[in-house]
Design a protein around this motif. Structure first.
Motif, PDB file in Angstrom:
ATOM      1  N   ARG A 169     -14.993  -3.990   1.371  1.00  0.00           N
ATOM      2  CA  ARG A 169     -14.700  -4.838  -0.015  1.00  0.00           C
ATOM      3  C   ARG A 169     -16.202  -5.553  -0.129  1.00  0.00           C
ATOM      4  NH1 ARG A 169     -11.899 -10.617   0.629  1.00  0.00           N
ATOM      5  NH2 ARG A 169     -13.203 -10.805  -1.327  1.00  0.00           N
ATOM      6  N   TYR A 184       0.803  -1.174   0.030  1.00  0.00           N
ATOM      7  CA  TYR A 184      -0.002  -0.013   0.019  1.00  0.00           C
ATOM      8  C   TYR A 184       0.754   1.097  -0.243  1.00  0.00           C
ATOM      9  CZ  TYR A 184      -4.204  -2.578   1.524  1.00  0.00           C
ATOM     10  OH  TYR A 184      -5.204  -3.628   1.658  1.00  0.00           O
ATOM     11  N   GLY A 241     -16.458 -12.294  -5.043  1.00  0.00           N
ATOM     12  CA  GLY A 241     -15.400 -11.984  -5.908  1.00  0.00           C
ATOM     13  C   GLY A 241     -14.096 -11.655  -5.150  1.00  0.00           C
ATOM     14  N   ASN A 242     -13.118 -11.320  -5.922  1.00  0.00           N
ATOM     15  CA  ASN A 242     -11.864 -11.232  -5.458  1.00  0.00           C
ATOM     16  C   ASN A 242     -11.325  -9.542  -5.299  1.00  0.00           C
ATOM     17  OD1 ASN A 242      -9.882 -12.671  -4.297  1.00  0.00           O
ATOM     18  ND2 ASN A 242      -8.938 -13.207  -6.140  1.00  0.00           N
ATOM     19  N   TYR A 274      -9.943  -0.082  10.839  1.00  0.00           N
ATOM     20  CA  TYR A 274      -8.468  -0.254  11.568  1.00  0.00           C
ATOM     21  C   TYR A 274      -8.040   1.037  12.128  1.00  0.00           C
ATOM     22  CZ  TYR A 274      -7.514  -4.189   8.434  1.00  0.00           C
ATOM     23  OH  TYR A 274      -7.386  -5.588   7.864  1.00  0.00           O
ATOM     24  N   ILE A 330      -1.956 -10.904  -8.087  1.00  0.00           N
ATOM     25  CA  ILE A 330      -3.401 -11.275  -8.225  1.00  0.00           C
ATOM     26  C   ILE A 330      -3.902  -9.764  -8.316  1.00  0.00           C
ATOM     27  CG2 ILE A 330      -3.675 -13.376  -7.410  1.00  0.00           C
ATOM     28  CD1 ILE A 330      -4.664 -12.010  -4.691  1.00  0.00           C
ATOM     29  N   ILE A 331      -3.520  -8.822  -7.778  1.00  0.00           N
ATOM     30  CA  ILE A 331      -4.019  -7.302  -7.905  1.00  0.00           C
ATOM     31  C   ILE A 331      -2.813  -6.350  -8.461  1.00  0.00           C
ATOM     32  CG2 ILE A 331      -4.765  -5.366  -6.778  1.00  0.00           C
ATOM     33  CD1 ILE A 331      -6.316  -7.325  -4.641  1.00  0.00           C
ATOM     34  N   ARG A 361      -6.258 -15.372  -0.216  1.00  0.00           N
ATOM     35  CA  ARG A 361      -7.611 -14.358  -0.914  1.00  0.00           C
ATOM     36  C   ARG A 361      -8.229 -15.665  -1.829  1.00  0.00           C
ATOM     37  NH1 ARG A 361      -7.988 -10.328  -3.713  1.00  0.00           N
ATOM     38  NH2 ARG A 361      -9.191  -9.103  -2.115  1.00  0.00           N
ATOM     39  N   ILE A 362      -9.234 -16.423  -0.885  1.00  0.00           N
ATOM     40  CA  ILE A 362     -10.163 -17.067  -1.721  1.00  0.00           C
ATOM     41  C   ILE A 362     -11.520 -16.095  -1.811  1.00  0.00           C
ATOM     42  CG2 ILE A 362     -11.553 -18.989  -1.529  1.00  0.00           C
ATOM     43  CD1 ILE A 362      -9.418 -19.997   0.469  1.00  0.00           C
ATOM     44  N   ALA A 363     -11.799 -16.353  -3.156  1.00  0.00           N
ATOM     45  CA  ALA A 363     -13.116 -15.213  -3.460  1.00  0.00           C
ATOM     46  C   ALA A 363     -14.137 -15.393  -2.522  1.00  0.00           C
ATOM     47  CB  ALA A 363     -13.729 -15.596  -4.694  1.00  0.00           C
ATOM     48  N   GLN A 367      -6.244  -8.018   7.592  1.00  0.00           N
ATOM     49  CA  GLN A 367      -4.778  -7.664   6.941  1.00  0.00           C
ATOM     50  C   GLN A 367      -3.929  -7.340   8.216  1.00  0.00           C
ATOM     51  OE1 GLN A 367      -4.638  -5.461   3.483  1.00  0.00           O
ATOM     52  NE2 GLN A 367      -6.263  -6.773   2.605  1.00  0.00           N
ATOM     53  N   GLU A 369      -2.957  -2.399  -9.429  1.00  0.00           N
ATOM     54  CA  GLU A 369      -3.709  -1.279  -9.574  1.00  0.00           C
ATOM     55  C   GLU A 369      -2.748  -0.419 -10.402  1.00  0.00           C
ATOM     56  OE1 GLU A 369      -6.882  -0.686  -8.268  1.00  0.00           O
ATOM     57  OE2 GLU A 369      -6.941  -2.846  -8.186  1.00  0.00           O
TER      58      GLU A 369
END
Lengths: 116, 114
Positions: free
Chosen positions: B94, A35, B98-99, B36, A55-56, A97-99, A105, A58
């Motif tokens: 979120r 981040y 989905g992911n 958080y 997987i991500i 990170r399973i859907a 975190q 941005e």
């Protein structure tokens, strides 16, 4: 033992340099994140890896390249540093990170990058 | 697209008084919601989450949050503030399916005055 550790804690460098930030987690997690927190404290995800697979990704300049040698490490390499890269960079990890899964975190303490 | 709004940059409260930090969200489908906290020069620490079930969730350090689906809100509350609660608080959301990544609000700085 620190669960998510980042090094260095502070990084001061000149424009145009290349630098790396390292992150390690000892929680046995499969997923790791980077981040960026800007000067206004706005926190935005950059990358996420699940078991060494990206997987991500941005919208981040391609000067930023994450590297995951194993699932416990996710390093961030930045080429040709610019003034706008100055920020605090946080590493985090979570279970796989399973859907649809809910994964808390865990964050490192951050790396404060200052580009002069 | 997911988004989170924390309308207050700063919340000031006297020690011993109740505190509320506001959060509203926008997400397709059902949300997973999180709070958080970030202390100075530290990473974010998880406080609490809403997944399903009881709209009132309790978390660490005496904090709680209420999920309100009709108002798309997830305000953070504590009955009696402590000076040590002073920190930066982030709401995050979120999609439950989905992911998609976790999206954070811009943060609210809480100052508890003795």
């Amino acid at each position: 033992d620190t669960a998510v550790s980042q090094t260095p804690k502070y990084l001061v460098t000149q424009m145009g340099n290349d630098k790396s930030i390292k992150c390690e987690q000892n929680l046995g997690h499969d997923t790791m994140y980077w981040y960026k927190q800007d000067s206004k404290k706005f926190l935005k995800i950059m990358f996420s890896y699940n078991n060494k697979e990206l997987i991500i990704n941005e919208t981040v300049p391609n000067r930023f390249s994450p590297k995951s040698p194993d699932k416990a490490h996710l390093n961030l390499h930045i080429n040709s540093l610019e003034l706008g890269d100055s920020a605090v960079y946080f590493c985090a990890s979570s279970r796989a990170r399973i859907a649809g899964a809910v994964n808390i975190q865990y964050f490192g303490a951050g790396t404060r990058l200052s580009v002069l | 697209a997911q988004s989170v709004a924390q309308p207050e940059d700063q919340v000031n409260v006297a020690e011993g008084n109740p505190l509320t930090v506001k959060c509203t969200y926008s997400v397709s489908g059902n949300p997973y919601l999180f709070w958080y906290v970030q202390y100075p020069n530290r990473g974010l620490q998880f406080l609490l989450k809403y997944i399903t079930g009881d709209n009132l969730v309790k978390g660490s350090y005496g904090f709680e949050a209420e999920f309100n689906k009709s108002q798309t809100s997830f305000h953070l509350k504590k009955p009696s503030a402590l000076v040590s609660d002073s920190a930066l608080y982030f709401c995050a959301v979120r999609q439950s399916s989905g992911n998609t990544p976790l999206v954070f609000g811009k943060g609210t700085r809480l100052s508890v005055i003795a």
